[in-house]
Design an enzyme around this catalytic site. Structure first.
Site, PDB file in Angstrom:
ATOM      1  N   SER A 270       0.846  -1.193   0.000  1.00 54.84           N
ATOM      2  CA  SER A 270       0.000   0.000   0.000  1.00 54.84           C
ATOM      3  C   SER A 270       0.881   1.242   0.000  1.00 54.84           C
ATOM      4  O   SER A 270       2.105   1.140  -0.073  1.00 54.84           O
ATOM      5  CB  SER A 270      -0.908  -0.035   1.234  1.00 54.84           C
ATOM      6  N   ASN A 271       0.274   2.395   0.061  1.00 53.20           N
ATOM      7  CA  ASN A 271       0.988   3.670   0.137  1.00 53.20           C
ATOM      8  C   ASN A 271       0.642   4.370   1.431  1.00 53.20           C
ATOM      9  O   ASN A 271      -0.441   4.156   1.973  1.00 53.20           O
ATOM     10  CB  ASN A 271       0.534   4.595  -1.005  1.00 53.20           C
ATOM     11  N   ARG A 272       1.512   5.247   1.887  1.00 53.72           N
ATOM     12  CA  ARG A 272       1.175   6.076   3.046  1.00 53.72           C
ATOM     13  C   ARG A 272       0.132   7.096   2.620  1.00 53.72           C
ATOM     14  O   ARG A 272       0.326   7.818   1.659  1.00 53.72           O
ATOM     15  CB  ARG A 272       2.414   6.801   3.556  1.00 53.72           C
TER      16      ARG A 272
END
Ligand code: CTP
Length: 243
Positions: free
Chosen positions: A44-46
């Protein structure tokens, strides 16, 4: 009954609120996407989703119908907003394309994962002592697809992208503006202290199709949301005049 201070705040807001987005449908994407690696893991991404949810609240309060396509976040949707929950980039892409035609303004704050595993194993991948390599395929670039679609159909819908950068912020914003055929790119330096990801504050620069570049000083994301919408409405007027 809510606290008197909250009632006062709400009443004041209702009485003084502008309704300059009456009749608009604003499609907003927010939060990260999650791309599964196996049944128990994902990449995922921040992203907290705070900027997208602030924009959804601001647009709704200014009279717009708001469609919010959100990845997994720890936030309550603003009142009156239609929420569509998604997990992966593919699901986000499908939700956006399904609602695109009815939207007059599209704002893509989501931190979409750029890669995913094409064939996700059905069983959990077991740990070994060996090094593990992942083979990743690119996800669909939703913003670029929307930009191309708006241009092909010449619909005049206003398209706003976001850019999270760690260097050359304005140059990268301008590059993404052109590459993804946006009307505006909102760029922020995610390496700066106290702004960006989890923070309630942000500091952004707007790069516009007209060539104008507008830095917005550091402020709460909810305040920036109104400023971004102000610029978006002015930009649309300028673009319509020049057509
Ligand atoms: N975006 C998208 N679909 C993707 C990747 C990004 O729609 N698969 C959108 C984001 O929602 C954002 C904009 O594109 O509005 C820019 O995202 P960003 O991550 O900054 O740019 P990338 O195109 O992924 O480029 P890079 O990561 O190389 O900077």
């Amino acid at each position: 009954l809510p606290e008197p201070a909250r009632i006062a705040e709400f009443t004041l807001r209702v009485l003084t609120q502008r309704h300059d987005l009456d009749g608009e449908t604003v499609l907003i994407t927010a939060g990260p996407t999650r791309e599964p690696l196996d049944p128990v893991r994902f990449i995922s991404n921040r992203s907290s989703g705070k900027m997208g949810y602030a924009l959804a609240e601001a647009a709704s309060e200014r009279g717009a119908r708001v469609l919010l396509v959100s990845g997994p976040v720890q936030l309550d949707p603003p009142a009156g907003v239609e929420l569509m929950r998604v997990q992966t980039a593919r699901e986000m892409r499908d939700a956006v394309m399904e609602r695109l035609a009815e939207s007059s303004i599209i704002i893509k704050t989501a931190a979409v994962a750029d890669y995913h595993v094409a064939n996700v194993p059905k069983q959990k991948v077991k740990k070994t002592a060996m090094r593990l390599s992942l083979e990743l395929d690119p996800t669909p670039d939703i913003l670029a697809e929307v930009g191309a679609e708006i241009e092909r159909r010449a619909t005049g819908q206003l398209l706003i992208g976001f850019a999270a950068e760690t260097e050359n912020v304005v140059a990268e914003a301008k590059r993404k503006l052109q590459a993804k055929k946006c009307d505006m790119v909102v760029a922020n330096d995610v390496s700066a202290d106290g702004t960006g990801f989890e923070s309630d504050e942000n500091e952004v620069v707007l790069a516009m199709r007209t060539g104008e570049v507008a830095p917005l000083g550091r402020a709460a994301k909810r305040v920036l949301a109104d400023q971004i919408l102000d610029h978006a409405m002015q930009l649309r007027l300028a673009l319509h005049k020049s057509r």
